[in-house]
Design an enzyme around this catalytic site. Sequence first.
Site, mmCIF file in Angstrom:
data_model
loop_
_atom_site.group_PDB
_atom_site.id
_atom_site.type_symbol
_atom_site.label_atom_id
_atom_site.label_comp_id
_atom_site.label_asym_id
_atom_site.label_seq_id
_atom_site.Cartn_x
_atom_site.Cartn_y
_atom_site.Cartn_z
ATOM 1 N N ASP A 227 0.788 -1.232 0.000
ATOM 2 C CA ASP A 227 0.000 0.000 0.000
ATOM 3 C C ASP A 227 0.821 1.284 0.000
ATOM 4 O O ASP A 227 0.385 2.295 -0.530
ATOM 5 C CB ASP A 227 -0.942 0.013 1.214
ATOM 6 C CG ASP A 227 -2.104 -0.951 1.045
ATOM 7 O OD1 ASP A 227 -2.476 -1.237 -0.114
ATOM 8 O OD2 ASP A 227 -2.646 -1.421 2.062
ATOM 9 N N TYR B 243 -10.053 0.096 2.778
ATOM 10 C CA TYR B 243 -9.402 -0.028 4.072
ATOM 11 C C TYR B 243 -8.964 1.307 4.613
ATOM 12 O O TYR B 243 -8.419 2.111 3.883
ATOM 13 C CB TYR B 243 -8.161 -0.911 3.929
ATOM 14 C CG TYR B 243 -8.195 -2.048 4.887
ATOM 15 C CD1 TYR B 243 -8.447 -1.825 6.226
ATOM 16 C CD2 TYR B 243 -8.000 -3.348 4.463
ATOM 17 C CE1 TYR B 243 -8.499 -2.862 7.117
ATOM 18 C CE2 TYR B 243 -8.048 -4.394 5.350
ATOM 19 C CZ TYR B 243 -8.302 -4.152 6.675
ATOM 20 O OH TYR B 243 -8.354 -5.185 7.550
#
Lengths: 614, 614
Positions: free
Chosen positions: A357, A445
């Site tokens: 990420d 998320y």
Amino acid sequence: MEKPYCIQIFIIFISIAVFIFGCSTSTTRQAFANTHRNTNIQSSPIIDTPVHNSNHHLTNTPLHPLDPLTVPEINKIRSILAAYEPFSLSFPSINTLSLDEPEKSQVLSWKKGDPLPPRKASITSVLDGQTHLLVVDLDLNVVTGHVVSIGSGYPMLTTEDQTTALEVLYKDLEFNKSIIARGVDFNDLVCGSSSPGWFGPDEEGKRIVKVQCFSGQNTPNYYMRPIEGLTATVDVDKREVVKITDTGRDIPIPKETNTDYLYKTQSQFPYNSETNPMSMEQPKGPSFTVENGHTVKWANWVFHIKPDIRAGMIISQAMIRAENGEYRSVMYKGFASEVFVPYMDPDQAWYFKTYMDVGEYGLGATAMPLLELNDCPRYSYYMDGVFASADGRPFIRPNIICIFERYAGDIGWRHSEIPAMGFDLRESRPKVTLVARMVASVGNYDYIFDWEFQTDGVIRIKVGLSGMLLVKGTPYENIYNISNTEDMTGTLVSENVIGVVHDHYISFYLDMDIDGPNNSFAEVNLVKEETSPGQSPRKSYLKAKRKVAKTENDAKIKLSLYDPSEFHVFNPARRSRLGNPTGYKIVPGGTAASLLDCDDTPQIRAAVTNNQES
Amino acid sequence: MEKPYCIQIFIIFISIAVFIFGCSTSTTRQAFANTHRNTNIQSSPIIDTPVHNSNHHLTNTPLHPLDPLTVPEINKIRSILAAYEPFSLSFPSINTLSLDEPEKSQVLSWKKGDPLPPRKASITSVLDGQTHLLVVDLDLNVVTGHVVSIGSGYPMLTTEDQTTALEVLYKDLEFNKSIIARGVDFNDLVCGSSSPGWFGPDEEGKRIVKVQCFSGQNTPNYYMRPIEGLTATVDVDKREVVKITDTGRDIPIPKETNTDYLYKTQSQFPYNSETNPMSMEQPKGPSFTVENGHTVKWANWVFHIKPDIRAGMIISQAMIRAENGEYRSVMYKGFASEVFVPYMDPDQAWYFKTYMDVGEYGLGATAMPLLELNDCPRYSYYMDGVFASADGRPFIRPNIICIFERYAGDIGWRHSEIPAMGFDLRESRPKVTLVARMVASVGNYDYIFDWEFQTDGVIRIKVGLSGMLLVKGTPYENIYNISNTEDMTGTLVSENVIGVVHDHYISFYLDMDIDGPNNSFAEVNLVKEETSPGQSPRKSYLKAKRKVAKTENDAKIKLSLYDPSEFHVFNPARRSRLGNPTGYKIVPGGTAASLLDCDDTPQIRAAVTNNQES
């Protein structure tokens, strides 16, 4: 090893397997997954969202060697690049553009009032499928470094890269047929461009993304309505669809029932809280100050903090005041260096979900403005991110970091004496700490990063996971339909919805400079010792054995419960009154080892997770 | 295994090795050790300390089957025992006296308004060196059970046992000579009677304590001024000194300098905080109620809570409200069952320090009144302990439990959407929880026990360690004097003061009754799976494999980082809408294995720490 020393440490999140029982009322509360759908992130120049003092950005000047690039500086860099001969025909796409920090020695020798060391920018850009790594000198007004990358890896995906992928896909006939075959109205279609992982030669050398789609019909939580099995591979440089896989036509799109998370649509507790209002109270206001926008002073701490497009938030030059009033160096730099999120499903539509990420999306790039009072308590100080978009223009992401004092009703230190021998003492000191927070919404998320500073010297890094699950569509509505639940790669969490097993490995870069840059690393093994016959009624006890790392390789740690160790970073040249070296203990929080095969491509790419410290 | 099922789980504290660096400004803040000096704990009947509504104790009647014994009940029990024929000549010494809880089935079938099941008391007492285990029926006014213990183990030490040991010792000539030889003024002498551990036949069959002493001259923190090497073994039943060991005459008593912890004597930050005042604000007051003194209702939770002389605090019948408004059972009973604290020094004066704080001293017996605002925040509700002293009379220890709502500036759940496709959403909900807290001051050590309830169903048990170090005197003033630091059993933490390496293993009894008493335990192994050739570009992924324990032995868990598992307690008979069984995941916090030899006597006694769950 007595040389400048950095540590990569994991604070590992083990939301490994999600088993949602009926008793857990928190299905949509469980943080879970990643579709990494980052299209149309705010990228317009200088947004006019109401922000405290946002206008100051237009004229802002840096006041500390580590201050991030300002709006005028980014504009200047753009002019320099536009005038740069290799880009005279076509301006490259800017993937990252941020301060090229001065050498540590320059930063350490700088004092308030001194002129700043030369301001430079480090730029990663793409032109005609080639990655250009550039350095721009803002004082000299020139490009002073230019390398065309021929190594492995790709630059961070820009918002524009991701939007491009969708534009290309939406024009594709085969894709349109698939969507029609699934019965999805194009108005309800929500697609996200996801990073493809790395799986050897097949897709190598191309900048590609994997696009997957959802139905947003009747729900804000389209993540729970995947169009399962439909995956488009798109080359973002060539702007073409490479491949479409459509394997899941027999899998229904899950209904919107029970998965809407909006507060206003939640009649049921616990979504609608029944508790009375509650907040922090600071009648005299908070005790910290933020000087020049980036230098935080609180209690006995001082540190520099800035938003960063990649790391989200960088803490620099953290120092603590000694008893003689002088500040002592603790940490030169600390930030989240990577987040590795492998999903555990070998399926065509899932195998590639091995997200990184930080390097692929950027925690700063995906940080949205914090919600006052809900994301951060009263008396918080908010900090804006100043970043550059793909066209090189500056934009402001307001309120992405908040700083606040925390009082949680906890005890900092206490002791009660037993009322004997004249010692009738009870002393207790409430615990107040300082927190710097940023939240990255990497698709579905939400990672909540907290750096917490304690007056006793402890620095605590916490990561909270929130947001929505990344789920897989399934024909099954309940587990009685499933002949062999052993075959499932996750748990049925709603009708036609599987929460796929996965991990989050979060690694931090910590450049500790305890009382100066020359620090060492020691592993302190706790070893069982046997007593000699007749020595003691005890047969065994444990002893701490200290081993100072001579090479970086020595400092690679595999944690072990049955062969435990402590990890110390210390300054061998600085001693306490008693002669002990000054130092910090590094304490891993949640710990986990990656179980993936070491030869598996995701694990090769995320080899940093092979050890728990390095 | 589908039968009523209890779990012993460790939440293990790893303050294993204490390495205090010069940079750490928190020497006296580091929780550390145990002298277990419990003499003169409050034991006078009905103290008149100003307490909210303390008078109600005089007339209190139990209203719930699990309510602790009241003042009138304890008085009645004393009368029954006094009239009991075997004790007609001499009243025994009462070690513990508490409610003999009714069978679970009786408690579960009881409803508000029903008469209480028969009230009974369970008593451990000592008379003429024999341990008597008694049951008294308060309705029948008789002793209904009486067993003279011939098994292993000894009853909890009473305050009187400990005081007796000191009285006996202070009259001992050899001891007095030793104190004079050390140059300690008797007015400064502070002695504590410490549990002796268990080391085989030598001291077996005797109720003994090990007395060690400190100098309280010029300091409230006598713990830092040990009279090293002087250990008296005293038989508390026979009231005689068994042995005096005096090996440390060459070790100076550490000076009082730098170790006074009193706030008023601390001029230096961080002991004197520079932060502005801060507190919780609840303009409408807290959202919880305490019915009949013991039943707490908050948000979607309800549970029964009571002080306990041994466990400190017992949570019973914790239930959470379901969507249909009915309460669903979660946990029948939970409490701290033992705290094992072995010190890692084979020396004559140290080998026996292998404390079991719960069974030897009692967390309730050592719980001192909480300090309002410092130990617990505003709007806290305080609960008194009603206990019996050695003579069987009731006494009240005020304010030993506090209950409060916690808001720590944290986020309960949040999600930001990327502003694309019409989804411009930001939702965030602050986290408010309910905390029940008690603090046991087991000598120099303060254990802070928090049970925290979340609206999403999570129960979190936290243990904080505070208070003072248990230290060993040494001739060394700094580490340059020490020829071989490898030989040390701890770290030099002040001049002539070593902080000895030790562990804290805290184990909890959790009787989970999820949707009823018939629960099962499953170990969910996370296992690496290899893909078959051609199946996927991935070589490996991990899979959750569930194994339901058939016997209690199956449920003994040795945690492993490289072969990880989750632990589920579930009700196989209760299914969710999707068919998943209802259940809870047990998540260990800090984890550690005991490294002591399995055949070593302390480890045999603390065999519960051989596994991390059982």
